[in-house]
Design an enzyme around this catalytic site. Structure first.
Site, PDB file in Angstrom:
ATOM      1  N   ARG A   1      34.375  31.485  42.246  1.00 27.63           N
ATOM      2  CA  ARG A   1      35.819  31.762  42.299  1.00 27.63           C
ATOM      3  C   ARG A   1      36.521  31.000  43.433  1.00 27.63           C
ATOM      4  O   ARG A   1      35.975  30.874  44.529  1.00 27.63           O
ATOM      5  CB  ARG A   1      36.063  33.252  42.459  1.00 27.63           C
ATOM      6  CG  ARG A   1      35.662  34.024  41.226  1.00 27.63           C
ATOM      7  CD  ARG A   1      35.830  35.496  41.445  1.00 27.63           C
ATOM      8  NE  ARG A   1      37.092  36.026  40.998  1.00 27.63           N
ATOM      9  CZ  ARG A   1      37.840  36.856  41.699  1.00 27.63           C
ATOM     10  NH1 ARG A   1      37.499  37.218  42.922  1.00 27.63           N
ATOM     11  NH2 ARG A   1      38.955  37.346  41.199  1.00 27.63           N
TER      12      ARG A   1
ATOM     13  N   ASN B   1      33.458  42.150  43.548  1.00 26.83           N
ATOM     14  CA  ASN B   1      33.045  42.731  44.833  1.00 26.83           C
ATOM     15  C   ASN B   1      31.720  43.416  44.520  1.00 26.83           C
ATOM     16  O   ASN B   1      31.658  44.605  44.248  1.00 26.83           O
ATOM     17  CB  ASN B   1      34.081  43.744  45.333  1.00 26.83           C
ATOM     18  CG  ASN B   1      35.374  43.055  45.725  1.00 26.83           C
ATOM     19  OD1 ASN B   1      35.370  41.918  46.197  1.00 26.83           O
ATOM     20  ND2 ASN B   1      36.492  43.733  45.527  1.00 26.83           N
TER      21      ASN B   1
ATOM     22  N   GLU C   1      47.210  45.262  37.178  1.00 24.83           N
ATOM     23  CA  GLU C   1      47.258  45.653  38.583  1.00 24.83           C
ATOM     24  C   GLU C   1      48.672  45.561  39.151  1.00 24.83           C
ATOM     25  O   GLU C   1      49.120  46.444  39.878  1.00 24.83           O
ATOM     26  CB  GLU C   1      46.313  44.752  39.399  1.00 24.83           C
ATOM     27  CG  GLU C   1      46.426  44.980  40.897  1.00 24.83           C
ATOM     28  CD  GLU C   1      45.478  44.087  41.712  1.00 24.83           C
ATOM     29  OE1 GLU C   1      44.710  43.319  41.130  1.00 24.83           O
ATOM     30  OE2 GLU C   1      45.510  44.209  42.946  1.00 24.83           O
TER      31      GLU C   1
ATOM     32  N   GLU D   1      41.360  32.069  35.304  1.00 28.54           N
ATOM     33  CA  GLU D   1      41.126  33.519  35.289  1.00 28.54           C
ATOM     34  C   GLU D   1      42.480  34.206  35.184  1.00 28.54           C
ATOM     35  O   GLU D   1      43.356  34.011  36.022  1.00 28.54           O
ATOM     36  CB  GLU D   1      40.421  33.941  36.589  1.00 28.54           C
ATOM     37  CG  GLU D   1      40.255  35.447  36.746  1.00 28.54           C
ATOM     38  CD  GLU D   1      39.541  35.840  38.056  1.00 28.54           C
ATOM     39  OE1 GLU D   1      38.697  35.070  38.571  1.00 28.54           O
ATOM     40  OE2 GLU D   1      39.845  36.934  38.564  1.00 28.54           O
TER      41      GLU D   1
ATOM     42  N   TRP E   1      48.928  40.488  53.902  1.00 33.07           N
ATOM     43  CA  TRP E   1      48.958  41.612  52.971  1.00 33.07           C
ATOM     44  C   TRP E   1      50.285  42.374  53.085  1.00 33.07           C
ATOM     45  O   TRP E   1      50.441  43.437  52.496  1.00 33.07           O
ATOM     46  CB  TRP E   1      47.774  42.560  53.215  1.00 33.07           C
ATOM     47  CG  TRP E   1      46.459  41.989  52.728  1.00 33.07           C
ATOM     48  CD1 TRP E   1      46.291  40.887  51.947  1.00 33.07           C
ATOM     49  CD2 TRP E   1      45.141  42.503  52.974  1.00 33.07           C
ATOM     50  NE1 TRP E   1      44.948  40.667  51.699  1.00 33.07           N
ATOM     51  CE2 TRP E   1      44.215  41.644  52.322  1.00 33.07           C
ATOM     52  CE3 TRP E   1      44.636  43.591  53.683  1.00 33.07           C
ATOM     53  CZ2 TRP E   1      42.834  41.841  52.353  1.00 33.07           C
ATOM     54  CZ3 TRP E   1      43.254  43.787  53.710  1.00 33.07           C
ATOM     55  CH2 TRP E   1      42.367  42.921  53.054  1.00 33.07           C
TER      56      TRP E   1
ATOM     57  N   LYS F   1      42.356  31.631  39.626  1.00 29.04           N
ATOM     58  CA  LYS F   1      43.388  32.536  39.115  1.00 29.04           C
ATOM     59  C   LYS F   1      44.592  31.726  38.641  1.00 29.04           C
ATOM     60  O   LYS F   1      44.880  30.665  39.200  1.00 29.04           O
ATOM     61  CB  LYS F   1      43.827  33.524  40.192  1.00 29.04           C
ATOM     62  CG  LYS F   1      42.788  34.590  40.484  1.00 29.04           C
ATOM     63  CD  LYS F   1      43.335  35.681  41.395  1.00 29.04           C
ATOM     64  CE  LYS F   1      42.236  36.694  41.704  1.00 29.04           C
ATOM     65  NZ  LYS F   1      42.714  37.820  42.526  1.00 29.04           N
TER      66      LYS F   1
ATOM     67  N   ARG G   1      49.125  31.441  52.552  1.00 27.49           N
ATOM     68  CA  ARG G   1      48.026  31.855  51.675  1.00 27.49           C
ATOM     69  C   ARG G   1      47.987  31.035  50.378  1.00 27.49           C
ATOM     70  O   ARG G   1      46.904  30.734  49.852  1.00 27.49           O
ATOM     71  CB  ARG G   1      48.190  33.353  51.361  1.00 27.49           C
ATOM     72  CG  ARG G   1      47.208  33.867  50.354  1.00 27.49           C
ATOM     73  CD  ARG G   1      47.316  35.376  50.228  1.00 27.49           C
ATOM     74  NE  ARG G   1      46.623  35.838  49.042  1.00 27.49           N
ATOM     75  CZ  ARG G   1      46.666  37.074  48.582  1.00 27.49           C
ATOM     76  NH1 ARG G   1      47.374  37.995  49.228  1.00 27.49           N
ATOM     77  NH2 ARG G   1      46.012  37.429  47.497  1.00 27.49           N
TER      78      ARG G   1
ATOM     79  N   ARG H   1      40.855  48.437  40.201  1.00 26.76           N
ATOM     80  CA  ARG H   1      42.073  48.079  39.453  1.00 26.76           C
ATOM     81  C   ARG H   1      41.971  48.453  37.973  1.00 26.76           C
ATOM     82  O   ARG H   1      42.571  47.792  37.117  1.00 26.76           O
ATOM     83  CB  ARG H   1      42.390  46.588  39.577  1.00 26.76           C
ATOM     84  CG  ARG H   1      42.377  46.057  40.990  1.00 26.76           C
ATOM     85  CD  ARG H   1      43.301  46.795  41.897  1.00 26.76           C
ATOM     86  NE  ARG H   1      43.250  46.318  43.271  1.00 26.76           N
ATOM     87  CZ  ARG H   1      43.897  46.920  44.266  1.00 26.76           C
ATOM     88  NH1 ARG H   1      44.611  48.008  44.054  1.00 26.76           N
ATOM     89  NH2 ARG H   1      43.825  46.455  45.491  1.00 26.76           N
TER      90      ARG H   1
ATOM     91  N   ASP I   1      48.167  35.796  43.532  1.00 26.65           N
ATOM     92  CA  ASP I   1      47.331  36.877  43.013  1.00 26.65           C
ATOM     93  C   ASP I   1      47.942  37.620  41.831  1.00 26.65           C
ATOM     94  O   ASP I   1      48.412  38.745  41.999  1.00 26.65           O
ATOM     95  CB  ASP I   1      47.051  37.876  44.151  1.00 26.65           C
ATOM     96  CG  ASP I   1      45.937  38.838  43.795  1.00 26.65           C
ATOM     97  OD1 ASP I   1      45.345  38.673  42.728  1.00 26.65           O
ATOM     98  OD2 ASP I   1      45.672  39.758  44.586  1.00 26.65           O
TER      99      ASP I   1
ATOM    100  N   GLU J   1      38.137  38.103  51.067  1.00 26.91           N
ATOM    101  CA  GLU J   1      38.393  39.535  51.219  1.00 26.91           C
ATOM    102  C   GLU J   1      37.143  40.294  51.682  1.00 26.91           C
ATOM    103  O   GLU J   1      36.779  41.326  51.133  1.00 26.91           O
ATOM    104  CB  GLU J   1      38.926  40.131  49.917  1.00 26.91           C
ATOM    105  CG  GLU J   1      40.267  39.527  49.509  1.00 26.91           C
ATOM    106  CD  GLU J   1      40.922  40.183  48.303  1.00 26.91           C
ATOM    107  OE1 GLU J   1      40.193  40.734  47.456  1.00 26.91           O
ATOM    108  OE2 GLU J   1      42.159  40.142  48.222  1.00 26.91           O
TER     109      GLU J   1
HETATM  110  O1  GCW Z   1      44.093  41.150  43.320  1.00 21.20           O
HETATM  111  C1  GCW Z   1      43.123  41.375  44.257  1.00 21.20           C
HETATM  112  C2  GCW Z   1      42.777  42.803  44.051  1.00 21.20           C
HETATM  113  C3  GCW Z   1      41.374  43.141  44.468  1.00 21.20           C
HETATM  114  C4  GCW Z   1      40.429  42.156  43.785  1.00 21.20           C
HETATM  115  C5  GCW Z   1      40.780  40.751  44.235  1.00 21.20           C
HETATM  116  C6  GCW Z   1      39.915  39.693  43.570  1.00 21.20           C
HETATM  117  C7  GCW Z   1      38.217  42.513  42.955  1.00 21.20           C
HETATM  118  O2  GCW Z   1      43.721  43.603  44.711  1.00 21.20           O
HETATM  119  O3  GCW Z   1      41.128  44.459  44.081  1.00 21.20           O
HETATM  120  O4  GCW Z   1      39.072  42.453  44.047  1.00 21.20           O
HETATM  121  O5  GCW Z   1      42.108  40.478  43.890  1.00 21.20           O
HETATM  122  O6  GCW Z   1      40.361  39.136  42.574  1.00 21.20           O
HETATM  123  O7  GCW Z   1      38.835  39.431  44.036  1.00 21.20           O
END
Ligand code: GCW
Length: 679
Positions: free
Chosen positions: A302, A188, A370, A364, A521, A337, A313, A146, A342, A269
Site C-alpha cells: 500500500r 492493520n 467511512e 483502492e 488529523w 487509494k 500529507r 470502519r 483518504d 499509522e
Molecule cells: O481511512 C483510514 C482509516 C483507518 C484505516 C486507514 C487505512 C485500516 O481511518 O481506519 O485503517 O485509513 O486505510 O489503512
C-alpha cells in the site's frame, strides 16, 4: 365496500412483498419449476465443481432456451472472459476457464432479471482487471474497522469445523459480479493470522470459495517474524527474516495451493515496516515477493503512507514512492487509494497514478462508507469510482486515464488488479443500508468493466434488487445518481475535506482540535479557515502539491481561475468574497451548496415515500427511516459548517435560504458527548 377492497389489496401487497429482508442481495431470481428431464436442457463438455454450480444456477433459475457450457482452452477468451452466442434456438457459453462459464451464466440471469432480451445474443466479455479484490478490514476478534453492518462474517472461533452457510452465499454473490479475490483480514494486521491454527481456518474458507472462483489473500503484519516467529527483528535484509517468510509462504501454499498473495500496510499509522530498520518500501516488498514468486503469488504494497511531518500529507505518497520507481519485483503491485488523502467525499485522483513508470499500480476504493455517512446514508458510490477511473492524469499526454494506467493497456503489466474495502458484515442484509448493497455491486461491475457507466450499473442493480418496473426504476435511479454529489454538498463542497468528527468520521467537527494531537488529523489542518478565506493552498505559494501532477493539469489545478470549482478549496486558499463563475461570492455559494444538500435529501424522502407500493414493507421502512436520519444529519452538517465558518467570514447567511436551527455551541457539545461515549 370500496374501502374493504382497498384494505384487502394493500394487505395483499404488503404480505406478498413482506418476505424480503435484503439477504438475497441482487440475486432475487425466482425458482423455475422444471421437470426432472429438463436438466438435459443444460449441458457441459466438462465436469468440475464450478461447472456444477453453473448448471445448478441454470436449472433453478433460467427460464430461457437450452444452454450449452463449452469449456474450451482455445475459446479465444481472455482470462476469466466468456462468449455467449445464440443459434438454432440454443445458447452457447464458451470460455477458456470454468469460472468464465459461471460468469456467463450470471450474465444470462442478469439479463433475465433486468427484463432484457436474452436471445439474439452475441456477447464477448473480458475483465478490465485480472484480479478484482475485496479488502476486508476484519479483525480476528470479530470487529470490523470502519465496518457498519455488524460483526465480521468470519467466525474465527468456530472455524475450521463449523462452516456458516453465509460463506458460500458470500462467494456466490461475489462470483455473480465477477469479484475473484478476497483479503480476509484488516490491513492493520494481527500477526496471529499467520499461525498454523489460523491458517487452517483460512484454508477452510479458501476451500469453500474456490468453486466460485474466489481466491483468498491475507494482510500481513510486517513485524510477524518478530511477533510470532521468535526472531529478534523483522529487518528485510536479515537472512533469517527472509527465510522465515519463505517458510511461512511455503506453509500457506501447502494448505492453499491457489493462494493469491499478501497485502501490506507498512510504516503507516503506527504499523511496522522496513523503514523501522532503515530499509525502503522496495526492500520490504521485494523480500515478500521473492518468497511468493515460486507460487505465482503477488504482493500488494500500500502507498497509504504518511507521517506527521511538516510536509503536506497529500504529497507524501509520491515523495516516498517515486524515488523507488523501477526497484520493485514484477510480482509487486503498489496499491494506491483513489485520492491523495483518504477516501474523502471528493478528492482529485492520487498524483501517484502515472508517476510510477516502471512499477505496477492498482487502485483502492473504499466501498464501506467511512467518510460518506456509514450505513445510515444513501450514497451511491459508482459516480465517485467512475470519476476517478476516468480522470486523465496526462502522464503520457492526453488520454492517460487512471483506468488505462491501471489496466495494463497503457503500459505493459504482469499483474493488474483493483481493490475495494468491503462494506459487508453479519447483518441480515449484509451491508446495513439496503442501498449500500449497490456499492458492493457497483465495485464488482466496474472491476469487471471499468468503462461501464455508473448509470447503467444503477439501472441493473435497481431492477435486480427491487423491480424492473420503470415507474420505480426511474426515480430511484435519479436519486442514486445524484446522491454522491448531494453528500458532497451537505458535507464538504468545493473541495473541502477531512473536516469530520475526530475518529468516528461521521458528523462534522470543523472546529475539532486536540491540543498536542497530530496536526494532520485535525480539521483545521485541511480547511485553514481564517478571516481572509478558506482552503488549503497547494499551489507554488503553499505546499506546491500541484507540482506532483503532470502538465498541463498542474497548471489548471494551480490557477485559481481555471481550477475546477469542485476542487477549488482542495488546491487554493480562497478569499470569502472571491467571485465564482456564477458571479456570487465563495461565501454565498458555500451557503447555497450546504443548503442544497439538505434540500436534496428531503427530496429523496419525498421520492421514496411515493414508492411504497413497489417495495416490500421491511426494506421500504429501512430506507425510509435511514433517509430521516440522513435529513437530520445533513442539517447538522450545514448548520455546523456554516455557523463555524461564519465566525471567520463574518458575513450573513444569504437571506433566501433556510436559517440554521441549531446553535453552534450545542453542536459542539453534542459532538463532544458523542466522543466521550465512544472512547
Ligand atoms: O481511512 C483510514 C482509516 C483507518 C484505516 C486507514 C487505512 C485500516 O481511518 O481506519 O485503517 O485509513 O486505510 O489503512
Amino acid at each position: 365496500m370500496k374501502k374493504l377492497v382497498v384494505i384487502f389489496i394493500s394487505v395483499f401487497i404488503v404480505s406478498h412483498l413482506a418476505a424480503e429482508d435484503g439477504s438475497r442481495l441482487w440475486l432475487r431470481f425466482q425458482e423455475t419449476k422444471k421437470e426432472a428431464t429438463d436438466s438435459k436442457l443444460f449441458r457441459s463438455n466438462r465436469k468440475s465443481p464450478t461447472i456444477t454450480i453453473a448448471l445448478d444456477e441454470l436449472n433453478r433459475y433460467w427460464k430461457g432456451p437450452a444452454v450449452d457450457l463449452i469449456a474450451d482452452k482455445k475459446a479465444g477468451t481472455i482470462k476469466d472472459g466468456y462468449k455467449i452466442s445464440y443459434k438454432g434456438g440454443k445458447i452457447s457459453i464458451s470460455a477458456a476457464r470454468d469460472i468464465g462459464l459461471l460468469y456467463g451464466v450470471y450474465h444470462l440471469l442478469r439479463l433475465q432479471q433486468t427484463g432484457k432480451d436474452a436471445t439474439a445474443l452475441n456477447v464477448e466479455e473480458r475483465p478490465s482487471y485480472e484480479r478484482r479484490i475485496l479488502n476486508h478490514w476484519d479483525n480476528l476478534d470479530g470487529s470490523i474497522e470502519r465496518g457498519y453492518a455488524g460483526r465480521s462474517l468470519w467466525q474465527w472461533s468456530q472455524l475450521p469445523d463449523t462452516l456458516s452457510p453465509r460463506y458460500e452465499a458470500y462467494a456466490r454473490a461475489n462470483a455473480s459480479i465477477g469479484i475473484n479475490g478476497t483479503v480476509l483480514n484488516n490491513v492493520n494486521a494481527n500477526p496471529q493470522i499467520l499461525t498454523p491454527e489460523y491458517l487452517l481456518k483460512v484454508k477452510a474458507l479458501a476451500d469453500l470459495f474456490r468453486p466460485y472462483g474466489l481466491t483468498v489473500y491475507l494482510s500481513v503484519n510486517f513485524a510477524a517474524p518478530k511477533a510470532i516467529g521468535g526472531l529478534p527483528d523483522a529487518d528485510p535484509l536479515n537472512k533469517d527474516v527472509q527465510q522465515w517468510w519463505k517458510n511461512k509462504v511455503k506453509e500457506i501454499y501447502a494448505l492453499i495451493p491457489d493462494f493469491g498473495g499478501l497485502l501490506v500496510k507498512a510504516n503507516s499509522e503506527g504499523q511496522s515496516g522496513p523503514q523501522d530498520y532503515g530499509r525502503t518500501h522496495a526492500d520490504g516488498a521485494n523480500m515478500l515477493a521473492d518468497a511468493l514468486k515460486p507460487y505465482q503469488g503477488i504482493v500488494m504494497w500500500r502507498a497509504f503512507v504518511y507521517s506527521p511531518t511538516k510536509e503536506d500529507r497529500a504529497k507524501q505518497a509520491c515523495q516516498e514512492f517515486v524515488p523507488l520507481d523501477g526497484q520493485f519485483r514484477d510480482n509487486v503491485i503498489i496499491q494506491i487509494k483513489n485520492g491523495p488523502i483518504d477516501f474523502q467525499p471528493r478528492e482529485p485522483f492520487s498524483p501517484l497514478f502515472g508517476a510510477l513508470r516502471h512499477t505496477q499500480e492498482m487502485i483502492e476504493f473504499q466501498i464501506t462508507q467511512e467518510y460518506l455517512g456509514h450505513s445510515k446514508q444513501l450514497v451511491y458510490l459508482a459516480p465517485l469510482f467512475e470519476e476517478t477511473l476516468q480522470s486523465d492524469t496526462y502522464s503520457d499526454g492526453k488520454g492517460a486515464t487512471v483506468a488505462k494506467i491501471t489496466d495494463g493497456s497503457l503500459r505493459p503489466a504482469r499483474v493488474t488488479a483493483i481493490a475495494g474495502v468491503a462494506n459487508t458484515g453479519d447483518e441480515v442484509n449484509w451491508c446495513g443500508h439496503p442501498f449500500a448493497q449497490s456499492n458492493w455491486y457497483a465495485f464488482g461491475r466496474l472491476a469487471w468493466n471499468h468503462n461501464l457507466p455508473s448509470e447503467q450499473i444503477a439501472d441493473e442493480w435497481i431492477r435486480m434488487t427491487f423491480t424492473p418496473d420503470e415507474r420505480f426504476v426511474r426515480p430511484v435511479k435519479d436519486m442514486m445518481m445524484s446522491s454522491r454529489e448531494t453528500c458532497v454538498n451537505y458535507m464538504m463542497p468545493y473541495g473541502l475535506h477531512h473536516i469530520f468528527a475526530f475518529n468516528q468520521h461521521y458528523g462534522p467537527e470543523p472546529w475539532g482540535d486536540i491540543p498536542g494531537g497530530r496536526a494532520d488529523w485535525m480539521p483545521w489542518y485541511y480547511h485553514n479557515a481564517d478571516t481572509t478565506g478558506v482552503g488549503f493552498d497547494r499551489t507554488a505559494t503553499g505546499s506546491n502539491a500541484v507540482a506532483q501532477y503532470f502538465p498541463s493539469l498542474n497548471d489548471v489545478y494551480g490557477d485559481i481561475s481555471r481550477c475546477p470549482e469542485n476542487l477549488l478549496l482542495w488546491f487554493h486558499h480562497v478569499p470569502w468574497e472571491y467571485k465564482l463563475k456564477n458571479g456570487g461570492s465563495l461565501w454565498d455559494n458555500l451557503c447555497y451548496r450546504y443548503d442544497e444538500g439538505v434540500q436534496q435529501v428531503r427530496s429523496y424522502q419525498k421520492v421514496w415515500d411515493r414508492l411504497e407500493t413497489w417495495v416490500d414493507a421491511q426494506r421500504f421502512r429501512e430506507v425510509q427511516s435511514r433517509l430521516r436520519i440522513q435529513a437530520k444529519d445533513a442539517l447538522i452538517w450545514k448548520d455546523a459548517c456554516l455557523l463555524y465558518f461564519q465566525t471567520f467570514s463574518g458575513q450573513p447567511i444569504p437571506y433566501d435560504i433556510e436559517r440554521p436551527v441549531n446553535e453552534l455551541d450545542e453542536l459542539k457539545e453534542q459532538i463532544r458527548i458523542k466522543h466521550n461515549s465512544t472512547l
